[in-house]
Design a protein around this motif. Structure first.
Motif, PDB file in Angstrom:
ATOM      1  N   ILE A 434       0.849  -1.194   0.000  1.00 57.07           N
ATOM      2  CA  ILE A 434       0.000   0.000   0.000  1.00 57.07           C
ATOM      3  C   ILE A 434       0.884   1.244   0.000  1.00 57.07           C
ATOM      4  N   ASN A 435       0.304   2.364  -0.388  1.00 54.68           N
ATOM      5  CA  ASN A 435       1.019   3.647  -0.432  1.00 54.68           C
ATOM      6  C   ASN A 435       0.710   4.468   0.815  1.00 54.68           C
ATOM      7  N   LEU A 436       1.745   5.115   1.337  1.00 53.12           N
ATOM      8  CA  LEU A 436       1.611   5.955   2.524  1.00 53.12           C
ATOM      9  C   LEU A 436       1.917   7.411   2.171  1.00 53.12           C
ATOM     10  N   THR A 437       1.345   8.327   2.952  1.00 49.92           N
ATOM     11  CA  THR A 437       1.679   9.749   2.848  1.00 49.92           C
ATOM     12  C   THR A 437       2.218  10.208   4.194  1.00 49.92           C
ATOM     13  N   LEU A 438       3.500  10.646   4.167  1.00 46.49           N
ATOM     14  CA  LEU A 438       4.166  11.063   5.394  1.00 46.49           C
ATOM     15  C   LEU A 438       4.526  12.546   5.281  1.00 46.49           C
ATOM     16  N   SER A 439       4.158  13.329   6.286  1.00 47.17           N
ATOM     17  CA  SER A 439       4.458  14.760   6.287  1.00 47.17           C
ATOM     18  C   SER A 439       5.676  15.038   7.157  1.00 47.17           C
TER      19      SER A 439
END
Length: 458
Positions: A434-439
């Protein structure tokens, strides 16, 4: 070889090499005139900037620094790291193209007026030589006489002064490479090995200015060789107006030109050339011959400018400098490079982060039905103050477990490497990847969002 034969074959040989292949030592006469005074003013200003440069700082940081060991470069207080090398490369290309463009239009004026070799040789070392040994005739006489007390004293004083100036030159130059603090620490004796290196470096500079001299411009420097390719008939260079000056003869001869064959232009030339033979490889456009010729023209009541800045077409046809296709092409490329470089500088981030899944690892089973992946993070701080970095997982829902504190503190102009886990609820993962979004936040300010890949057992 007769004078006429030498004039016809001047392009086939170096002016500082005799027919037997031996070096001809240059005993240049001290120039006098308006252009020389301007060159003195400009040259000493450059020397002052060069000396004070390492000590001038903004917000505690130097204006210019090339720290090769730390792989850190500072240009006008902007810090460039190895990751920014492409920018540094573009800056160097822009400078090279600018020099080419400048040479195509204005010739080799940079060499005579701004090149460190010419500035220090003509305005510092040559002046020391004139002060200690006297003018060209006295220098030549001193070199040819047997070893006397006068010769030993004068030569010793001159070469001691030469070496001391070279030592100051070397220390200043090294301050641009390592910072003056580290150089001063070496001078205080904290690193004896490096102090020996400074002595060797200063001695090399001393040899260049005391022995090699004009050979740097004629043989060693590639820019001097390139000018033969870059110059054309529209390029401005120090030129002799042969239409007005020839045939040479006495002032009383009504059939002769304005040149009275006094050879003053030859006596003041630091390269030992006769500018009346035309544009030559050795000429650095220092303008000493212009001042010498103008003073003679004043004395005999003739107009100045027999030797002047002019193009070949200007002398032959009376044409002014025109912008041809080559100049327009160089200018266009330079403008495009500068625009692109300005764009890169504006979008360049002060904090650079690189986050990658740790190689050679898959997923880790965690208690309470959770699964984790291990990631490496590298943070580069290009600012002049410490930065507090925080990571937040935006999507999907999960948590971040740092190998240490949740906050990463990166010192000014420093870098930091760490590792962390991203932990997700296994029941909410439906695919193997799966794809993650990290800030990434710095001092509570969003820097960028990172897209990562998470691997699971499903």
């Amino acid at each position: 070889m007769s004078k006429e034969q030498k004039e016809r074959t001047f392009r086939d040989r170096l002016s500082i090499v005799s027919e037997e292949g031996k070096r001809i030592w240059i005993y240049a006469k001290k120039p006098r005139g308006k252009l020389y005074n301007l060159r003195l003013l400009f040259g000493y200003l450059l020397i002052l900037i060069f000396i004070l440069g390492p000590y001038f700082k903004v917000n505690g940081r130097p204006i210019f620094l090339i720290d090769i060991l730390e792989r850190k470069f500072i240009l006008f207080t902007k810090v460039f790291w190895p990751q920014d090398f492409y920018m540094f490369f573009l800056i160097m290309i822009s400078i090279i193209i600018f020099i080419i463009l400048f040479t195509v239009i204005y010739g080799r004026i940079f060499c005579g007026w701004a090149c460190p070799q010419s500035v220090f040789m003509e305005l510092v070392f040559r002046n020391i030589e004139w002060l200690v040994e006297g003018g060209p005739a006295k220098q030549k006489e001193l070199n040819q006489q047997i070893l006397t007390a006068e010769k030993i004293i004068k030569k010793t004083i001159k070469h001691i002064l030469f070496w001391l100036v070279s030592f100051c030159f070397g220390v200043t130059l090294l301050s641009y490479l390592n910072g003056y603090e580290s150089v001063f620490a070496i001078l205080k004796g904290e690193h004896s090995g490096k102090f020996v290196g400074i002595i060797i470096f200063s001695t090399v500079i001393y040899i260049v200015f005391s022995q090699i001299r004009e050979l740097v411009c004629t043989i060693i420097c590639p820019y001097g060789r390139l000018q033969g390719v870059l110059l054309d008939k529209n390029s401005i260079a120090v030129s002799y107006d042969y239409k007005r000056g020839e045939p040479r003869g006495k002032q009383s001869d009504s059939e002769s030109g304005d040149c009275i064959d006094c050879a003053n232009c030859l006596h003041v030339c630091p390269s030992g050339i006769d500018i009346r033979n035309g544009v030559q490889l050795e000429c650095t456009n220092c303008t000493a011959c212009i001042d010498a010729c103008n003073s003679v023209m004043n004395r005999i009541g003739k107009p100045k400018g027999l030797i002047r800045y002019a193009s070949l077409n200007n002398i032959e046809k009376g044409e002014k400098v025109r912008f041809n296709a080559r100049i327009i092409g160089y200018t266009s490329v330079l403008l495009l490079l500068l625009i692109f470089l300005s764009y890169l500088l504006t979008v360049r981030t002060d904090i650079q982060t690189t986050i990658l899944r740790t190689s050679g690892t898959l997923f880790q089973e965690q208690p309470e039905g959770k699964i984790s992946n291990l990631y490496n993070i590298n943070i580069l701080n290009k600012t002049h103050k410490s930065q507090v970095i925080e990571l937040k997982l935006e999507s999907p829902e999960g948590e971040i477990q740092m190998a240490g504190s949740q906050k990463l503190i990166v010192k000014d102009q420093g870098s930091l490497e760490s590792v962390f886990f991203i932990v997700l609820d296994k029941s909410k993962i439906k695919t193997k990847q799966i794809n993650l979004t990290l800030s990434v936040y710095s001092n509570n300010e969003l820097i960028e969002n990172k897209k990562l890949v998470f691997i699971s057992s499903n």
